[in-house]
Design a protein around this motif. Sequence first.
Motif, mmCIF file in Angstrom:
data_model
loop_
_atom_site.group_PDB
_atom_site.id
_atom_site.type_symbol
_atom_site.label_atom_id
_atom_site.label_comp_id
_atom_site.label_asym_id
_atom_site.label_seq_id
_atom_site.Cartn_x
_atom_site.Cartn_y
_atom_site.Cartn_z
ATOM 1 N N ASP A 107 0.803 -1.229 0.000
ATOM 2 C CA ASP A 107 0.000 0.000 0.000
ATOM 3 C C ASP A 107 0.831 1.272 0.000
ATOM 4 O OD1 ASP A 107 -2.369 -1.499 0.107
ATOM 5 O OD2 ASP A 107 -2.307 -1.606 2.300
ATOM 6 N N TYR A 108 2.120 1.159 0.317
ATOM 7 C CA TYR A 108 2.945 2.363 0.409
ATOM 8 C C TYR A 108 3.429 2.800 -0.978
ATOM 9 C CZ TYR A 108 3.203 1.057 5.361
ATOM 10 O OH TYR A 108 2.899 0.718 6.658
ATOM 11 N N PRO A 109 3.589 4.104 -1.200
ATOM 12 C CA PRO A 109 4.101 4.584 -2.494
ATOM 13 C C PRO A 109 5.569 4.199 -2.678
ATOM 14 C CG PRO A 109 3.955 6.401 -0.925
ATOM 15 C CD PRO A 109 3.300 5.216 -0.262
ATOM 16 N N TYR A 110 6.024 4.222 -3.917
ATOM 17 C CA TYR A 110 7.431 3.925 -4.202
ATOM 18 C C TYR A 110 8.333 4.927 -3.477
ATOM 19 C CZ TYR A 110 5.543 1.069 -8.030
ATOM 20 O OH TYR A 110 4.859 0.142 -8.758
ATOM 21 N N PRO A 111 9.552 4.532 -3.133
ATOM 22 C CA PRO A 111 10.412 5.343 -2.243
ATOM 23 C C PRO A 111 11.108 6.548 -2.885
ATOM 24 C CG PRO A 111 11.553 3.348 -2.863
ATOM 25 C CD PRO A 111 10.171 3.225 -3.433
ATOM 26 N N GLY A 112 10.312 7.519 -3.309
ATOM 27 C CA GLY A 112 10.876 8.817 -3.679
ATOM 28 C C GLY A 112 11.520 8.927 -5.039
ATOM 29 N N TYR A 113 11.180 8.032 -5.970
ATOM 30 C CA TYR A 113 11.810 8.093 -7.294
ATOM 31 C C TYR A 113 11.428 9.356 -8.063
ATOM 32 C CZ TYR A 113 12.417 3.049 -6.457
ATOM 33 O OH TYR A 113 12.731 1.817 -5.930
ATOM 34 N N ASP A 114 10.236 9.867 -7.825
ATOM 35 C CA ASP A 114 9.709 10.968 -8.627
ATOM 36 C C ASP A 114 9.962 12.327 -7.993
ATOM 37 O OD1 ASP A 114 8.541 9.337 -10.711
ATOM 38 O OD2 ASP A 114 7.093 8.700 -9.203
ATOM 39 N N GLY A 115 11.242 12.698 -7.909
ATOM 40 C CA GLY A 115 11.581 14.049 -7.483
ATOM 41 C C GLY A 115 12.161 14.191 -6.098
ATOM 42 N N LEU A 116 11.850 13.284 -5.183
ATOM 43 C CA LEU A 116 12.408 13.408 -3.831
ATOM 44 C C LEU A 116 13.896 13.106 -3.817
ATOM 45 C CD1 LEU A 116 9.614 11.879 -1.548
ATOM 46 C CD2 LEU A 116 10.379 14.259 -1.650
#
Length: 561
Positions: A167-176
């Motif tokens: 359920d958790y989002p992917y670990p920050g690939y999109d900009g973080l």
Amino acid sequence: MKILLIHPITRTKNITEDRVGIGYPTGIGYIGAYLQEQGHEVTIFDNNQKCYGKDKLTKYLEDSDADIVGISAMVNAYNQVMQLTRLIKEVKGCPIVLGGAMATYSPEVIMRNMDVDVCVLGEGEETAGELFGNWPNYAGIPGIAYMEDDEQFVKTEDRMFAKTRDDYPYPGYDGLLDISKYWRATLATWETHIRDEKLMHSYKKRVHEGMKIATMVTGMGCPYKCTFCTNSTHYMKTRERTPQNVAKEAMYLKNKFGIEGIRFDDDLLILQKKRTLELCKELKKTGLLWSGQSVGRATSEDAIVAEMADAGCVGFGVGIETGSDRLLKAMLKGSRTKHYEMAYHNAIKHGVGIRVQLLYGSPGEDRSTLEETVDFFKRTGMPPRRFNRLLPMPGSAVFDQCLEQGIIYNEHDFLNCTSMISGYTSRSINFNITSMSDEEYLANQDWAETALYKNYEDKVKSDPSFWYYLIKHYVIKILKVKPLVRFITRKITSTLLNKRRDKRTDYQHREAEQQKTLLTTLYPEMLPDPDKIGFKNKPLVDKRIDVIFSSAAEAAEAEAA
């Protein structure tokens, strides 16, 4: 809320500003992505990648408009975090929340010795979401620790998770985080001290220089109870993602960033047979190469290794720790030497690499257990590695025993001191809880490592193909101009440096090491006092281990009779 999440410097080798190729900080990436999903403004600063010194770090903090700072760290960053929290308080004066293994297993020590307001215990996504969503009204939130105004330490009830890892989002690939900074150089598999082209042929055929290799995790925790590991605690109950969810993320990385391989950083990727086979089925569809850590029992089954190889696995790690079944039993390991031997032969059969981990200095270790380890590696032909020395980690059974028996008599000093070593193979600290004297402890390790490496080298050189591949390797180097120039340059540089080193005194060597330490130091006065190590060497007493070794001795005597 505006949140700044910081990952401190933890790898002190090869420190250069804006370095590349280190492991992706999945832990803090997950936290950041989850908080972002909750509506917070999140920034992640990975100083383990940036490697900023005090001046640049201060400037970064001054420019940040964050309302609160979160830090994620393991215990090997204890001194770093102690200095970092002081700097944050001096520059920004804002609240600080600490998460990760260090906060989970030593919260009271941290709260009494660092400028930390709250510790998050265990997996942090949901706890951080509730904590930051209700700040500063955090009293009673499950899964945290803090100090009351009257200096009373408070640890709230454990958190019951409402979500699965899927359920958790992917670990920050999109900009973080900038994932391009974290492409790994290899899919860690074979690691030998001597060139063994025959052994590594399959790997080199599939893995090439310059590949985009990403980092992923498929789950948390471990079901085993190894005495030296923190995974035996209730904070590390196994929580796995479904194979379908893992493959979906892998395809996302492949389609968006063009990755070609994945290093899975799970504590144990290959565990239960059913999940492993399902994972192989899904990963095969991605067309990616991959590697990860395995439990010996799992890869002792030929069918499992065959499926792994077919699904793109180029190698797996396995924590053998020792070649002594007596010591494995004492460690409460779930596998025995027969499983490791079968795992190795299955790897060879299916062209898959195997990378072992060895542990030295566990209670019960002596010359005889080392002899068993040397004999095991000689018999199997398995590539050895240097020993990791046992330094008990908070949360492990051995750490608790050391506290109970006064071996570790000051937890703060112990963590502060041991956090300064450069990896568990380091010999800068001599921690000995075996029945061996300190002199025997050092001499026996030297003997065992020398024997392990010599036996393997003799085995490799006895194969005529070794010389063929060695000659071929250097002929190719000679024919390629650039590699040849690099080789000659390295040789000349190395020779000049060695000549300079020969002229240095021991004092100058120490000065050079101290200078390296200062590069990662924000406050020199906060470096550990060498006279305050927080432990004393003496044998750890464990009647359970005594019974194991005495029973084994009696059985050996009966067999000999």
